[in-house]
Design a protein around this motif. Structure first.
Motif, PDB file in Angstrom:
ATOM      1  N   LYS A  29       0.840  -1.207   0.000  1.00  0.00           N
ATOM      2  CA  LYS A  29       0.000   0.000   0.000  1.00  0.00           C
ATOM      3  C   LYS A  29       0.873   1.255   0.000  1.00  0.00           C
ATOM      4  O   LYS A  29       0.591   2.230  -0.712  1.00  0.00           O
ATOM      5  CB  LYS A  29      -0.933   0.004   1.208  1.00  0.00           C
ATOM      6  CG  LYS A  29      -2.009  -1.038   1.144  1.00  0.00           C
ATOM      7  CD  LYS A  29      -2.821  -1.049   2.433  1.00  0.00           C
ATOM      8  CE  LYS A  29      -3.750  -2.237   2.472  1.00  0.00           C
ATOM      9  NZ  LYS A  29      -4.421  -2.377   3.773  1.00  0.00           N
ATOM     10  N   HIS A  30       1.922   1.221   0.797  1.00  0.00           N
ATOM     11  CA  HIS A  30       2.836   2.358   0.870  1.00  0.00           C
ATOM     12  C   HIS A  30       3.526   2.591  -0.483  1.00  0.00           C
ATOM     13  O   HIS A  30       3.626   3.730  -0.946  1.00  0.00           O
ATOM     14  CB  HIS A  30       3.881   2.130   1.971  1.00  0.00           C
ATOM     15  CG  HIS A  30       4.921   3.189   2.038  1.00  0.00           C
ATOM     16  ND1 HIS A  30       4.650   4.456   2.501  1.00  0.00           N
ATOM     17  CD2 HIS A  30       6.230   3.181   1.686  1.00  0.00           C
ATOM     18  CE1 HIS A  30       5.751   5.179   2.429  1.00  0.00           C
ATOM     19  NE2 HIS A  30       6.725   4.422   1.947  1.00  0.00           N
ATOM     20  N   LYS A  33       1.093   4.140  -2.934  1.00  0.00           N
ATOM     21  CA  LYS A  33       0.856   5.537  -2.563  1.00  0.00           C
ATOM     22  C   LYS A  33       2.034   6.409  -3.017  1.00  0.00           C
ATOM     23  O   LYS A  33       1.839   7.480  -3.596  1.00  0.00           O
ATOM     24  CB  LYS A  33       0.668   5.652  -1.046  1.00  0.00           C
ATOM     25  CG  LYS A  33       0.500   7.057  -0.548  1.00  0.00           C
ATOM     26  CD  LYS A  33       0.410   7.085   0.969  1.00  0.00           C
ATOM     27  CE  LYS A  33       0.470   8.496   1.486  1.00  0.00           C
ATOM     28  NZ  LYS A  33       0.544   8.561   2.940  1.00  0.00           N
ATOM     29  N   LYS A  36       2.250   6.945  -6.870  1.00  0.00           N
ATOM     30  CA  LYS A  36       1.314   7.977  -7.325  1.00  0.00           C
ATOM     31  C   LYS A  36       1.841   9.372  -7.008  1.00  0.00           C
ATOM     32  O   LYS A  36       1.777  10.278  -7.832  1.00  0.00           O
ATOM     33  CB  LYS A  36      -0.065   7.767  -6.688  1.00  0.00           C
ATOM     34  CG  LYS A  36      -0.809   6.584  -7.222  1.00  0.00           C
ATOM     35  CD  LYS A  36      -2.130   6.406  -6.502  1.00  0.00           C
ATOM     36  CE  LYS A  36      -2.827   5.129  -6.925  1.00  0.00           C
ATOM     37  NZ  LYS A  36      -4.069   4.894  -6.163  1.00  0.00           N
ATOM     38  N   LEU A  37       2.344   9.535  -5.802  1.00  0.00           N
ATOM     39  CA  LEU A  37       2.869  10.824  -5.375  1.00  0.00           C
ATOM     40  C   LEU A  37       4.063  11.247  -6.225  1.00  0.00           C
ATOM     41  O   LEU A  37       4.125  12.371  -6.727  1.00  0.00           O
ATOM     42  CB  LEU A  37       3.265  10.756  -3.896  1.00  0.00           C
ATOM     43  CG  LEU A  37       3.824  12.029  -3.279  1.00  0.00           C
ATOM     44  CD1 LEU A  37       2.756  13.116  -3.251  1.00  0.00           C
ATOM     45  CD2 LEU A  37       4.321  11.739  -1.874  1.00  0.00           C
TER      46      LEU A  37
END
Length: 145
Positions: A29-30, A33, A36-37
Motif C-alpha cells: 500500500k505504501h 501511494k 502515485k505521489l
C-alpha cells in the motif's frame, strides 16, 4: 538462531515490526501511494520546465529514478552563476561538477523531486527562471556599460 549468529546490530523489535508491515500488505500500500505521489511530482516538474522554458530546455532521463536532467540551450551554469542562484534561494546541481570529463558541457543540471511538493517544484522552476533573467541582464548591462 541464524539471525543471532549473523547479525548482532539489528534491533529485533524493529525487525518484527517490519515483518508485520510486509505481511499485512502495508508495504505494498505504501509503495502504491508513493508511486502515485512521485508520478505527480515528476509530471509537475516536466510540465513546469516546459511551460517556463519552452523550447530552451530539453529533458533527459525522465523515465528513471526520482530525478531528471534538464539541458538548457542558452544557459551556462558557471561557478559564479551557481553561487548567484544559491544566494537567491535556488540550489542547482550541474552535471559538469560531478563529471569525470573536464570538458563536460555546462548547460545541464540534475533536478530531483522526491522531497518537494508540487507547489515547491513550480515555485522553484519559476524562481530559477527569474534569477536567470536577472543574471543575464546584469551581464548584458556590465558588457554594455
Amino acid at each position: 538462531e541464524y539471525k543471532k549468529r549473523s547479525d548482532y546490530f539489528t534491533n529485533t523489535l524493529n525487525q518484527l515490526l517490519l515483518s508485520k508491515f510486509i505481511d499485512n500488505m502495508s508495504l505494498n500500500k505504501h509503495i502504491l501511494k508513493m508511486r502515485k505521489l512521485y508520478f505527480k511530482r515528476h509530471n509537475t516538474l516536466i510540465e513546469s520546465l516546459l511551460s517556463t522554458f519552452d523550447i530552451s530546455v530539453t529533458i533527459q532521463g525522465e523515465s528513471t529514478g526520482l530525478h531528471l536532467i534538464a539541458i538548457f540551450k542558452h544557459v551556462e551554469f558557471t561557478e559564479p552563476l551557481i553561487k548567484f542562484l544559491y544566494q537567491n534561494g535556488v540550489a542547482i546541481y550541474p552535471i559538469w561538477i560531478h563529471s569525470l570529463r573536464k570538458d563536460y558541457p555546462k548547460n545541464s543540471i540534475i533536478l530531483g523531486y522526491s522531497h518537494l511538493s508540487c507547489e515547491m517544484i513550480q515555485k522553484g522552476i519559476a524562481l530559477l527562471k527569474e534569477n536567470l533573467i536577472v543574471w543575464y541582464n546584469q551581464i548584458n548591462n556590465s558588457n554594455n556599460g
